[in-house]
Each structure stands twice: as structure tokens, then as C-alpha cells.
Design a protein around this motif. Structure first.
Motif, PDB file in Angstrom:
ATOM      1  N   PHE A 146      35.893  18.204  30.432  1.00 54.83           N
ATOM      2  CA  PHE A 146      36.323  19.379  31.193  1.00 54.83           C
ATOM      3  C   PHE A 146      37.682  19.153  31.831  1.00 54.83           C
ATOM      4  CE2 PHE A 146      36.719  21.607  35.257  1.00 54.83           C
ATOM      5  CZ  PHE A 146      36.638  22.926  34.817  1.00 54.83           C
ATOM      6  N   PHE A 147      37.865  17.998  32.492  1.00 49.47           N
ATOM      7  CA  PHE A 147      39.129  17.726  33.166  1.00 49.47           C
ATOM      8  C   PHE A 147      40.247  17.487  32.155  1.00 49.47           C
ATOM      9  CE2 PHE A 147      35.997  16.087  36.407  1.00 49.47           C
ATOM     10  CZ  PHE A 147      36.126  17.184  37.246  1.00 49.47           C
ATOM     11  N   ALA A 148      39.917  16.845  31.038  1.00 49.08           N
ATOM     12  CA  ALA A 148      40.933  16.629  30.001  1.00 49.08           C
ATOM     13  C   ALA A 148      41.415  17.960  29.434  1.00 49.08           C
ATOM     14  CB  ALA A 148      40.366  15.752  28.887  1.00 49.08           C
ATOM     15  N   GLU A 149      40.482  18.877  29.168  1.00 49.28           N
ATOM     16  CA  GLU A 149      40.864  20.181  28.619  1.00 49.28           C
ATOM     17  C   GLU A 149      41.635  21.004  29.650  1.00 49.28           C
ATOM     18  OE1 GLU A 149      37.520  22.169  26.830  1.00 49.28           O
ATOM     19  OE2 GLU A 149      36.894  20.367  25.748  1.00 49.28           O
ATOM     20  N   MET A 150      41.260  20.899  30.916  1.00 55.95           N
ATOM     21  CA  MET A 150      41.983  21.633  31.952  1.00 55.95           C
ATOM     22  C   MET A 150      43.396  21.086  32.116  1.00 55.95           C
ATOM     23  SD  MET A 150      42.024  24.135  34.006  1.00 55.95           S
ATOM     24  CE  MET A 150      40.363  24.693  34.415  1.00 55.95           C
ATOM     25  N   ALA A 151      43.544  19.748  32.092  1.00 56.49           N
ATOM     26  CA  ALA A 151      44.874  19.151  32.212  1.00 56.49           C
ATOM     27  C   ALA A 151      45.758  19.565  31.045  1.00 56.49           C
ATOM     28  CB  ALA A 151      44.758  17.632  32.286  1.00 56.49           C
ATOM     29  N   HIS A 152      45.181  19.630  29.849  1.00 50.38           N
ATOM     30  CA  HIS A 152      45.941  20.052  28.673  1.00 50.38           C
ATOM     31  C   HIS A 152      46.389  21.504  28.826  1.00 50.38           C
ATOM     32  CE1 HIS A 152      46.515  21.340  24.415  1.00 50.38           C
ATOM     33  NE2 HIS A 152      47.084  20.162  24.338  1.00 50.38           N
TER      34      HIS A 152
END
Length: 321
Positions: free
Chosen positions: A57-63
Motif C-alpha cells: 500500500f505504501f509503495a503504491e502510494m509513494a509511486h
């Protein structure tokens, strides 16, 4: 030359622009970003702090934030707080000391030290999660409570006696944390249906690996739940792995739903029913808010809070075909 390089603030005649660009190319000129930052007291950087970029979730949000920032000509620096207040404060000081244009913060619950640091730097900060009432910075959120209610009601509509919840841990803040809101949404849906929540909330870390170990214990017990709502998709992925090892049929013997709609949710076996939010739109809103000075003016909580709706994404883990 600066008006050409910075595309303003004043317009430049096309012929003049062409001559300046030709001179830049001939001389091999490169702008000094450090000098620019010292002059403007701002860089072309946006700082972003997340609890753990290893979680999807955090990786996709950061992207998504990185893509939105690129559209505005900015770059993003990402730091991981590891769910620790001291690490969060460390990155706050580091990024603000670099004179970033603004800061996007995904916090596990704003600490007093972090709030004091933001106040001391008079920084432009956007919270990418629910904010405590004491914090006055703008926030971009999804409807966490409403989304969890949707997922829990959907599981109950399949006729299950009750729905258990894989929630957060003891240190999960009760206010200002999405996982706490997901648990609250589950609680409301259960109580409004006349069902007890006693003994049906299980503490579990947010990641799949530790959630898998908790799920082994929950699913091996004598009172195995007929359905489980997980506060994060990562927890649900760990739960599905535990169910497979224990030869528990999902959804035949156990219905499962998650929250976040990470990309892997569509690839689990069976595919995971979950709650989705519009991450690209939330990222664009956060970047716009952190870069636009006009949005730092005082306003009501409603004006300073941008909430995006949650949507139920139905797949097979809940029992739907």
C-alpha cells in the motif's frame, strides 16, 4: 536567462527564448540547484515519509505521489519511519533542513515531537491519512470507517453468524490512524447488525509475514471464525497463506475481505475482496495541496480536509462468484 530556465515569472518573447536556449546549449550551462534553493529558500524537492515502503500500500502510494510530483516538475525524497516516532522526527528534520518545497506525511499517529518540529519550521505539510483534531495541517484521506463497514456488511450478507476482525497492535493509536478506523468500521457494522464483538477482534501486525503467524493461531483454534475482515490487504494475504497451509477452503469454509486493494489482491488464490480508494487522485490532491501557498490559509476543518470515497471491490474470497 532565469526567466527562460524557470519558465517565468515574466513572459519571454519567442525569439529571445530561442537565442537564450541556443546560448545555454553552446555554453553547456547547467543551473545551480543549491544556489537556487538558497535564493528561494525552497528546492524542487518534496519530502515524503511513510511507515514502511516494503508494504504494498505504501509503495503504491509513494509511486503515485512521485508521478503526481513529476507532473508539477518536482522530485520526491522518501523516508521510512518504521512505525517509530524517533525515525519520523529524524526524517522531518532532515527533509525540512533540505528546504523541500513541502512534505507529505503518512504517519502512524502524529506524535507531539513531530507536531512541534513541523510548527518550529513553519513547514507546508499535508497528512496523507486521518489527522488528530489537534493538528491543523491539511489532510487527504479516504473514508476508512465507511469502507470497513461496507466490507463487513458484505460478509454478513453472505449469511455468516459473525465476522471476526484482524486489526492492529497494542501500539496502534486510537485516533488518527487508518487501521484504527478500519477496526471502528468493523465494530459499527457488527453492532448495527445486532452481533457481539466480544472476543472477535484479534491483534496482528500490519504486514503479511507476522499476520500469517497470527492467522495460524486464530484458524487452528477451536472457535474458528466463519468470516474475517482484515484491516489491510497485506494481513489478508498472510491469512490466505495460513488457510491454505491448514487446508481450510476459502471461501467455502472461511470468507475473507481486506482493505486497500493493492495490486496483488487480484492475484491471490482466491482473488481478494477488498476496499479500494483512488490512490492516483489522492496523490495528485496531496501534491497540489503541498505546493499551492493559497491552501495554507486558515479555514474550517472541512475546507482543510479532502476525503475520497471508498469502494467495495468484489472478488471470490468473500464467497461471490
Amino acid at each position: 536567462m532565469s526567466y527562460v530556465i524557470n519558465n517565468g515569472p515574466r513572459p519571454v518573447a519567442p525569439a529571445t527564448r530561442e537565442r537564450v536556449l541556443a546560448a545555454i546549449k553552446e555554453l553547456g550551462y547547467r543551473p545551480d540547484r543549491v544556489a537556487q534553493a538558497m535564493a528561494s529558500r525552497r528546492t524542487d524537492l518534496i519530502g515524503m515519509i511513510v511507515p514502511d515502503a516494503r508494504q504494498p500500500f505504501f509503495a503504491e502510494m509513494a509511486h503515485a505521489v512521485e508521478q503526481a510530483a513529476a507532473e508539477r516538475g518536482k522530485m520526491v525524497l522518501v523516508g521510512n519511519s518504521d512505525y517509530r516516532d524517533e525515525r519520523e522526527v529524524h526524517y522531518l528534520r532532515a527533509f525540512l533542513g533540505m528546504r523541500v518545497s513541502g512534505l507529505i506525511l503518512v504517519s502512524q499517529g502524529m506524535s507531539e515531537r513531530a507536531a512541534s518540529e513541523i510548527e518550529a519550521w513553519d513547514a507546508r505539510v499535508v497528512l496523507l491519512h486521518e489527522r488528530p483534531e489537534a493538528i491543523d495541517d491539511v489532510a487527504v484521506v479516504t473514508d476508512d470507517i465507511g469502507g470497513a463497514q461496507l466490507a463487513t456488511r458484505h460478509l454478513l450478507e453472505h449469511g455468516h453468524e459473525y465476522v471476526a476482525c484482524l486489526g492492529g497492535v497494542e501500539t496502534t493509536p486510537e485516533v488518527g490512524d487508518p487501521v484504527a478506523d478500519h477496526v471502528e468500521g468493523w465494530r459499527r457494522a457488527m453492532l448495527e447488525s445486532g452481533r457481539s464483538i466480544e472476543g472477535r477482534l484479534f491483534q496482528a501486525p500490519y504486514n503479511r509475514y507476522d499476520a500469517y503467524r497470527v492467522a495460524l493461531e486464530v484458524l487452528s483454534g477451536p472457535d474458528r471464525p466463519p468470516a474475517i475482515f482484515c484491516a489491510t490487504d497485506d494481513q489478508a494475504i498472510g491469512l490466505l497463506r495460513a488457510a491454505r497451509e491448514l487446508r481450510i477452503d476459502v471461501p467455502g469454509e472461511l470468507a475473507v475481505a481486506g482493505f486497500d486493494d493493492v495490486k496483488e489482491a487480484a492475484l491471490t488464490d482466491p482473488p481478494l475482496t477488498t476496499i479500494a480508494s483512488d490512490r492516483p487522485a489522492m496523490a495528485r490532491a496531496a501534491v497540489d495541496l503541498v505546493l499551492d501557498d493559497g491552501l495554507r490559509v486558515a479555514g474550517s476543518r472541512r475546507e482543510r480536509l479532502k476525503q475520497f470515497p471508498s469502494a467495495l471491490v468484489i472478488r471470490r474470497s468473500c464467497g461471490c462468484r
